[in-house]
Design a protein around this motif. Structure first.
Motif, PDB file in Angstrom:
ATOM      1  N   GLU A  74       0.820  -1.209   0.000  1.00 44.92           N
ATOM      2  CA  GLU A  74       0.000   0.000   0.000  1.00 44.92           C
ATOM      3  C   GLU A  74       0.854   1.260   0.000  1.00 44.92           C
ATOM      4  N   GLU A  75       1.881   1.287   0.833  1.00 45.10           N
ATOM      5  CA  GLU A  75       2.666   2.521   0.962  1.00 45.10           C
ATOM      6  C   GLU A  75       3.505   2.812  -0.279  1.00 45.10           C
ATOM      7  N   LEU A  76       4.038   1.782  -0.915  1.00 41.29           N
ATOM      8  CA  LEU A  76       4.765   2.040  -2.169  1.00 41.29           C
ATOM      9  C   LEU A  76       3.801   2.534  -3.240  1.00 41.29           C
ATOM     10  N   ALA A  77       2.594   1.957  -3.295  1.00 43.25           N
ATOM     11  CA  ALA A  77       1.604   2.425  -4.263  1.00 43.25           C
ATOM     12  C   ALA A  77       1.161   3.847  -3.942  1.00 43.25           C
ATOM     13  N   ALA A  78       1.012   4.161  -2.665  1.00 39.84           N
ATOM     14  CA  ALA A  78       0.604   5.506  -2.263  1.00 39.84           C
ATOM     15  C   ALA A  78       1.669   6.541  -2.607  1.00 39.84           C
ATOM     16  N   ALA A  79       2.894   6.090  -2.814  1.00 41.61           N
ATOM     17  CA  ALA A  79       3.971   6.979  -3.253  1.00 41.61           C
ATOM     18  C   ALA A  79       4.079   7.024  -4.774  1.00 41.61           C
ATOM     19  N   GLY A  80       3.163   6.328  -5.459  1.00 36.43           N
ATOM     20  CA  GLY A  80       3.170   6.330  -6.916  1.00 36.43           C
ATOM     21  C   GLY A  80       3.976   5.214  -7.529  1.00 36.43           C
ATOM     22  N   CYS A  81       4.325   4.194  -6.721  1.00 40.10           N
ATOM     23  CA  CYS A  81       5.133   3.072  -7.212  1.00 40.10           C
ATOM     24  C   CYS A  81       4.441   1.742  -6.912  1.00 40.10           C
ATOM     25  N   PRO A  82       3.337   1.438  -7.600  1.00 42.51           N
ATOM     26  CA  PRO A  82       2.642   0.172  -7.356  1.00 42.51           C
ATOM     27  C   PRO A  82       3.369  -1.001  -8.009  1.00 42.51           C
ATOM     28  N   LEU A  83       4.108  -1.752  -7.223  1.00 44.76           N
ATOM     29  CA  LEU A  83       4.945  -2.821  -7.768  1.00 44.76           C
ATOM     30  C   LEU A  83       4.178  -4.144  -7.784  1.00 44.76           C
ATOM     31  N   LEU A  84       3.795  -4.575  -8.974  1.00 46.12           N
ATOM     32  CA  LEU A  84       2.999  -5.790  -9.129  1.00 46.12           C
ATOM     33  C   LEU A  84       3.741  -7.025  -8.635  1.00 46.12           C
ATOM     34  N   LEU A  85       5.049  -7.061  -8.796  1.00 49.78           N
ATOM     35  CA  LEU A  85       5.787  -8.262  -8.408  1.00 49.78           C
ATOM     36  C   LEU A  85       5.856  -8.455  -6.899  1.00 49.78           C
ATOM     37  N   LEU A  86       5.476  -7.442  -6.110  1.00 55.54           N
ATOM     38  CA  LEU A  86       5.314  -7.658  -4.676  1.00 55.54           C
ATOM     39  C   LEU A  86       4.218  -8.688  -4.423  1.00 55.54           C
ATOM     40  N   VAL A  87       3.190  -8.636  -5.240  1.00 50.57           N
ATOM     41  CA  VAL A  87       2.088  -9.592  -5.120  1.00 50.57           C
ATOM     42  C   VAL A  87       2.531 -10.976  -5.580  1.00 50.57           C
ATOM     43  N   VAL A  88       3.266 -11.018  -6.664  1.00 48.67           N
ATOM     44  CA  VAL A  88       3.608 -12.291  -7.286  1.00 48.67           C
ATOM     45  C   VAL A  88       4.693 -13.046  -6.519  1.00 48.67           C
ATOM     46  N   SER A  89       5.770 -12.362  -6.160  1.00 48.89           N
ATOM     47  CA  SER A  89       6.917 -13.052  -5.574  1.00 48.89           C
ATOM     48  C   SER A  89       6.821 -13.193  -4.051  1.00 48.89           C
ATOM     49  N   PRO A  90       6.802 -12.091  -3.262  1.00 53.19           N
ATOM     50  CA  PRO A  90       6.705 -12.276  -1.809  1.00 53.19           C
ATOM     51  C   PRO A  90       5.354 -12.805  -1.325  1.00 53.19           C
ATOM     52  N   ALA A  91       4.253 -12.349  -1.963  1.00 60.26           N
ATOM     53  CA  ALA A  91       2.934 -12.749  -1.450  1.00 60.26           C
ATOM     54  C   ALA A  91       2.558 -14.159  -1.874  1.00 60.26           C
ATOM     55  N   ILE A  92       2.609 -14.437  -3.189  1.00 59.66           N
ATOM     56  CA  ILE A  92       2.179 -15.763  -3.658  1.00 59.66           C
ATOM     57  C   ILE A  92       3.293 -16.799  -3.491  1.00 59.66           C
ATOM     58  N   ALA A  93       4.402 -16.582  -4.184  1.00 57.72           N
ATOM     59  CA  ALA A  93       5.450 -17.612  -4.218  1.00 57.72           C
ATOM     60  C   ALA A  93       6.024 -17.896  -2.837  1.00 57.72           C
ATOM     61  N   ALA A  94       6.349 -16.848  -2.074  1.00 54.70           N
ATOM     62  CA  ALA A  94       6.952 -17.067  -0.754  1.00 54.70           C
ATOM     63  C   ALA A  94       5.971 -17.754   0.193  1.00 54.70           C
ATOM     64  N   THR A  95       4.699 -17.385   0.118  1.00 56.24           N
ATOM     65  CA  THR A  95       3.706 -18.021   0.983  1.00 56.24           C
ATOM     66  C   THR A  95       3.541 -19.497   0.637  1.00 56.24           C
ATOM     67  N   VAL A  96       3.430 -19.784  -0.651  1.00 54.04           N
ATOM     68  CA  VAL A  96       3.271 -21.171  -1.085  1.00 54.04           C
ATOM     69  C   VAL A  96       4.485 -22.009  -0.668  1.00 54.04           C
ATOM     70  N   LEU A  97       5.666 -21.477  -0.880  1.00 48.56           N
ATOM     71  CA  LEU A  97       6.887 -22.200  -0.502  1.00 48.56           C
ATOM     72  C   LEU A  97       6.961 -22.422   1.002  1.00 48.56           C
ATOM     73  N   ASN A  98       6.659 -21.377   1.758  1.00 43.99           N
ATOM     74  CA  ASN A  98       6.786 -21.486   3.207  1.00 43.99           C
ATOM     75  C   ASN A  98       5.781 -22.474   3.787  1.00 43.99           C
TER      76      ASN A  98
END
Length: 387
Positions: A74-98
């Motif tokens: 949220e905060e990176l997006a609120a600064a104008g930098c919505p990084l889609l790969l935050l969703v893909v790599s840390p949220a999806i992949a890291a959760t599934v792996l862990n």
């Protein structure tokens, strides 16, 4: 019940906000239009520990949960930098792996995901089946001591930035003879794996791809988890974090648009020395959008809290609602900001119209608003399944 962040979460929010604003939307747009990636921002966020906030400390992460990762999104997006790969790599992949990977897989991949030196992207969507895993045509079959994968995937984010892609395929169940889902960690440079970039009408430094798997051979330990039984729970493990972090990114984008528009309307004077924001025809639409964004933020907080408490079924409902609310609110906020800015809203300088494509996509992906309404009608309202 409390709506207060912990001191640590407050510090995280402030620190990520400061980082995002140091780069800003102009950096994001310049990278996107140059066909480059936000490498510097990603690397710095990794060094500071923000990419691994939801990864256990024993693997180099911060030991937090999806609540903390949603704050980062949220905060990176609120600064104008919505990084889609935050969703893909840390949220999806890291959760599934862990949650479902083997200990060797966790040791091999999670530290790199935590410090940002490694990215793993996710491939489920197909041209015909969409993301309906019951209809996937990508198939894995045993080949000696390994696996052979064949199929096609589409709208796969960030393949050109990642070392591995987590591929969802279907494979035979020896007990039932039916096909069931399985996940495979496939190196992006594997023989037989090719890609084709999809041109999108979205201003984003992250690219979308078609993937082609033609007899892609991977070793036995590329199968995620200890056995094929891990496939279905692993697949579902990534859904709630995905919904929640996508929603957080949308809420942050909405906040950014409203802030940009509010600064302009509070100082822009046209008639009689009064700011245009003093006119209700200008201020009320912005206020309405601000209310919708704040409502979405509350649902995101609820969904993340439920998820981190291990209440997956409730988090599923709230996560879907949060994604719906944030998608609608972000699209409304950006459109309203463009409208009140007038011609300035369509310029690159004011940094609002550059988000139109992304927020419109947020009402479609990773799950459409209509499918969320189907979910709510069925699981909350008790209606018969409509599809």
């Amino acid at each position: 019940m409390t709506f207060d962040l912990t001191p640590e979460q407050d510090q995280l929010r402030d620190a990520v906000r400061a980082l995002g604003r140091r780069y800003g939307h102009s950096y994001f747009v310049e990278k996107a239009k140059a066909g480059e990636h936000t490498t510097e921002l990603w690397a710095e966020a990794g060094r500071l520990g923000y990419l691994g906030v939801n990864i256990p400390t024993e693997y180099g992460g911060g030991g937090g949960g999806i609540t903390e990762l949603a704050i980062v999104c949220e905060e990176l997006a609120a600064a104008g930098c919505p990084l889609l790969l935050l969703v893909v790599s840390p949220a999806i992949a890291a959760t599934v792996l862990n949650r479902h990977g083997t200990e060797e897989q966790r040791k091999r991949h999670l530290p790199g995901l935590a410090d940002g030196s490694q990215k793993i992207v996710f491939a489920i969507t197909e041209p015909e089946a969409g993301s309906n895993f019951h209809r996937l045509s990508t198939v894995a079959r045993r080949d000696g001591d390994g696996w052979l994968l064949n199929g096609r995937k589409c709208y796969i984010s960030g393949v050109d930035e990642a070392g591995h892609v987590l591929v969802v395929a279907r494979t035979g169940d020896a007990g039932t003879g039916k096909l069931k889902p399985a996940l495979f960690l496939v190196p992006t440079d594997a023989a037989g794996l090719t890609r084709s970039k999809l041109d999108m009408e979205i201003v984003s430094p992250e690219n979308q791809f078609l993937l082609y798997l033609d007899d892609v051979r991977v070793p036995a330990d590329a199968l995620l988890g200890e056995s094929l039984d891990a496939g279905l729970p692993a697949l579902f493990a990534g859904l709630n974090p995905e919904r929640i972090t996508v929603a957080a990114m949308g809420a942050g984008t909405g906040r950014y648009a409203i802030e940009r528009a509010s600064e302009y309307t509070a100082t822009r004077k046209v008639w009689g020395g009064r700011s245009i924001g003093s006119h209700q025809g200008v201020s009320h639409p912005l206020a309405h959008a601000a209310v919708q964004v704040e409502l979405a933020r509350l649902m995101i907080q609820k969904a993340a809290t439920l998820y981190d408490a291990g209440r997956d079924l409730e988090a599923g409902v709230s996560g879907n609602m949060a994604k719906y609310a944030a998608g609608e609110a972000a699209a409304l906020a950006v459109d309203t900001a463009v409208q009140v800015l007038g011609g300035a809203g369509m310029t690159t300088e004011y940094g609002v119209a550059t988000l139109l494509g992304a927020v419109r996509a947020g009402r479609i992906a990773p799950v459409s608003r209509e499918m969320i309404l189907n979910f709510v009608a069925q699981h909350v309202l008790g209606q018969d399944k409509s599809y």
